[in-house]
Design an enzyme around this catalytic site. Sequence first.
Site, PDB file in Angstrom:
ATOM      1  N   ARG A  34      10.111   1.314   1.011  1.00  0.00           N
ATOM      2  CA  ARG A  34       8.646   1.374   0.983  1.00  0.00           C
ATOM      3  C   ARG A  34       7.979   0.889   2.267  1.00  0.00           C
ATOM      4  NH1 ARG A  34       6.402  -3.251  -2.503  1.00  0.00           N
ATOM      5  NH2 ARG A  34       7.562  -5.021  -1.714  1.00  0.00           N
ATOM      6  N   HIS A  35       8.798   0.491   3.223  1.00  0.00           N
ATOM      7  CA  HIS A  35       8.242   0.044   4.499  1.00  0.00           C
ATOM      8  C   HIS A  35       8.682   0.947   5.645  1.00  0.00           C
ATOM      9  CE1 HIS A  35       8.042  -3.860   2.287  1.00  0.00           C
ATOM     10  NE2 HIS A  35       6.878  -3.878   2.883  1.00  0.00           N
ATOM     11  N   GLU A  72       3.155  -2.081  -5.011  1.00  0.00           N
ATOM     12  CA  GLU A  72       1.805  -2.233  -4.462  1.00  0.00           C
ATOM     13  C   GLU A  72       1.439  -1.015  -3.620  1.00  0.00           C
ATOM     14  OE1 GLU A  72       1.205  -5.622  -1.730  1.00  0.00           O
ATOM     15  OE2 GLU A  72      -0.181  -4.255  -0.704  1.00  0.00           O
ATOM     16  N   SER A  81      -4.235  -3.186  -1.237  1.00  0.00           N
ATOM     17  CA  SER A  81      -4.726  -4.538  -1.452  1.00  0.00           C
ATOM     18  C   SER A  81      -6.115  -4.640  -0.848  1.00  0.00           C
ATOM     19  CB  SER A  81      -3.775  -5.586  -0.882  1.00  0.00           C
ATOM     20  OG  SER A  81      -3.686  -5.433   0.489  1.00  0.00           O
ATOM     21  N   ARG A 105       2.444   5.747   0.279  1.00  0.00           N
ATOM     22  CA  ARG A 105       2.918   5.068  -0.939  1.00  0.00           C
ATOM     23  C   ARG A 105       2.246   5.667  -2.176  1.00  0.00           C
ATOM     24  NH1 ARG A 105       3.675  -1.373  -0.393  1.00  0.00           N
ATOM     25  NH2 ARG A 105       4.881  -1.366   1.533  1.00  0.00           N
TER      26      ARG A 105
HETATM   27  P1  ATP Z   1       3.936  -5.211   1.230  1.00  0.00           P
HETATM   28  O1  ATP Z   1       3.740  -6.561   0.591  1.00  0.00           O
HETATM   29  O2  ATP Z   1       4.369  -4.161   0.265  1.00  0.00           O
HETATM   30  O3  ATP Z   1       4.764  -5.254   2.464  1.00  0.00           O
HETATM   31  P2  ATP Z   1       1.443  -5.667   2.536  1.00  0.00           P
HETATM   32  O4  ATP Z   1       0.900  -6.713   1.628  1.00  0.00           O
HETATM   33  O5  ATP Z   1       2.017  -6.063   3.843  1.00  0.00           O
HETATM   34  O6  ATP Z   1       2.490  -4.736   1.732  1.00  0.00           O
HETATM   35  P3  ATP Z   1      -1.160  -4.739   3.219  1.00  0.00           P
HETATM   36  O7  ATP Z   1      -1.197  -5.438   4.505  1.00  0.00           O
HETATM   37  O8  ATP Z   1      -1.952  -5.282   2.108  1.00  0.00           O
HETATM   38  O9  ATP Z   1       0.335  -4.556   2.762  1.00  0.00           O
HETATM   39  O10 ATP Z   1      -1.515  -3.201   3.477  1.00  0.00           O
HETATM   40  C1  ATP Z   1      -2.253  -2.373   2.588  1.00  0.00           C
HETATM   41  C2  ATP Z   1      -1.404  -1.223   2.080  1.00  0.00           C
HETATM   42  O11 ATP Z   1      -0.796  -0.542   3.158  1.00  0.00           O
HETATM   43  C3  ATP Z   1      -0.246  -1.613   1.191  1.00  0.00           C
HETATM   44  O12 ATP Z   1      -0.652  -1.790  -0.132  1.00  0.00           O
HETATM   45  C4  ATP Z   1       0.661  -0.418   1.327  1.00  0.00           C
HETATM   46  O13 ATP Z   1       0.240   0.657   0.515  1.00  0.00           O
HETATM   47  C5  ATP Z   1       0.468   0.000   2.763  1.00  0.00           C
HETATM   48  N1  ATP Z   1       1.528  -0.553   3.621  1.00  0.00           N
HETATM   49  C6  ATP Z   1       1.584  -1.794   4.169  1.00  0.00           C
HETATM   50  N2  ATP Z   1       2.676  -1.948   4.929  1.00  0.00           N
HETATM   51  C7  ATP Z   1       3.328  -0.769   4.887  1.00  0.00           C
HETATM   52  C8  ATP Z   1       4.517  -0.272   5.490  1.00  0.00           C
HETATM   53  N3  ATP Z   1       5.237  -1.045   6.307  1.00  0.00           N
HETATM   54  N4  ATP Z   1       4.901   0.987   5.236  1.00  0.00           N
HETATM   55  C9  ATP Z   1       4.170   1.786   4.430  1.00  0.00           C
HETATM   56  N5  ATP Z   1       3.021   1.391   3.832  1.00  0.00           N
HETATM   57  C10 ATP Z   1       2.602   0.134   4.050  1.00  0.00           C
END
Ligand code: ATP
Length: 434
Positions: free
Chosen positions: A220-221, A357, A360, A408
């Site tokens: 997912r990253h 997630e 956020s 996502r």
């Molecule tokens: P996670 O805890 O899953 O790593 P995050 O808390 O770092 O996510 P946020 O900074 O809140 O993520 O970013 C908002 C949204 O962007 C996330 O809910 C997710 O859908 C997307 N997102 C964040 N990081 C990534 C990533 N490395 N790859 C793909 N999508 C991402």
Amino acid sequence: MSVNRNSGTITADDTVVTVSGWVQDIRNLGGISFVILRDRCGTVQITLPKKKIEPQLFESLTTLSRESVISVTGDVKRSDQTELGLEVIPTSFVLHSPAAVPLPMGVVDKVNTEMDTRLNNRFIDLRKPEIRAIFELKSLMLELLNEVMTKNDFSQVFTPKIVEAGAEGGSSLFKIDYFGRPAYLAQSPQLYKQMLMSTGLDRIYEVGPAFRAEHSNTNRHVTEFISFDGEMSWISSQDDVMRMIERIVDHILKGLRERGKKQLKTLGKEVNVPSVPYPVLTYAECLKMLKSKGMELKDGDDLGTEGEKLIGEIMSEKGNDLYWIAEYPESEKPFYIMEKDGTPYSFSFDLDYKGQEISSGGQREHRYDKLVERMKKKGLVPESFDFYLDAFKYGMPPHGGWGIGLERLLVKMLDLPNVREAILFPRDLSRLSP
Ligand code: ATP
């Protein structure tokens, strides 16, 4: 005179057509041969009865390599043997581009190709209709997103992707050399979105790349993804933001279900549209739910991938694909999130989709002094954020917003196993090409 047709769009009224595409397959059965030609719209059968075709043409067409690109002109005939009920008997053809042999991977072979091989040869992978369908749906998603944002009076903005300071500071930034000065690739448009709230552009959204130096390889990253960010002023509480996101996600899901029928059929998927409002769990409730399943977390701990997954399972048993997790500990959230005064919690939320997630957001701290205080608490140096903090000194409305990872959202909707499935050319810890 022949008419140009896409392969799936030939009709019984056509007499002479020219069809163009990739040679998907060639079958030689002695007295008769077939060339299956594929384009964006489907496939068409070119039928070559040996005795009725000029020998040179027969030879040239039946010895082509698979995936060569050609145009064929011929007569349209009815046929009970083909899906279309029609076939083309060729009279001439043009070879635009022969394909080298062997192919790096098959297009229609029934073998499961490893993801790495697929991504290394993405241009071929995308020739598969079910892979292309994902990106057609992604494009439709953008159309729906722009539609719903316009309807709700949001203006689309574009903020810089080369920045001096990151939204959360810290380790996940990619450092670049900007004419001899250090700069970074933007991990989020957070700071700019908030600055715009001080201008009277009350409701804004942005769809653009976000860069994160993610050091772990997960499904997912990735290090570059498309972030759909929104920010809105004059909110009374984070609930206003949550209701707005529900409206947006609901419009997207319904629109994909209606207007993406063809692609969903190709993928063999259906879109479930949960009713709004989505159920809200508080972080504290999540800890209790996890405890009941044998997962012990301390107040303040991150729920983590496993925790999120487990909550997803519990919610799915109750028929809830989409649900909120609200009021996270403030210690878990970035400096710009508003604290819930007198408690260790914050006015924040995540939107989770089937145990992951996808978004956020929350209410932001719009009071200058409190914001500076929170920055210090998080170990940041306020002076290096002057460009941002200045916007809070001269009148800033209460506001809140969100970030949604577009890929996502799409992979969860389609139950795809990896966020990379929704990115044409993914970037991650080990992948920088193609
Ligand atoms: P996670 O805890 O899953 O790593 P995050 O808390 O770092 O996510 P946020 O900074 O809140 O993520 O970013 C908002 C949204 O962007 C996330 O809910 C997710 O859908 C997307 N997102 C964040 N990081 C990534 C990533 N490395 N790859 C793909 N999508 C991402």
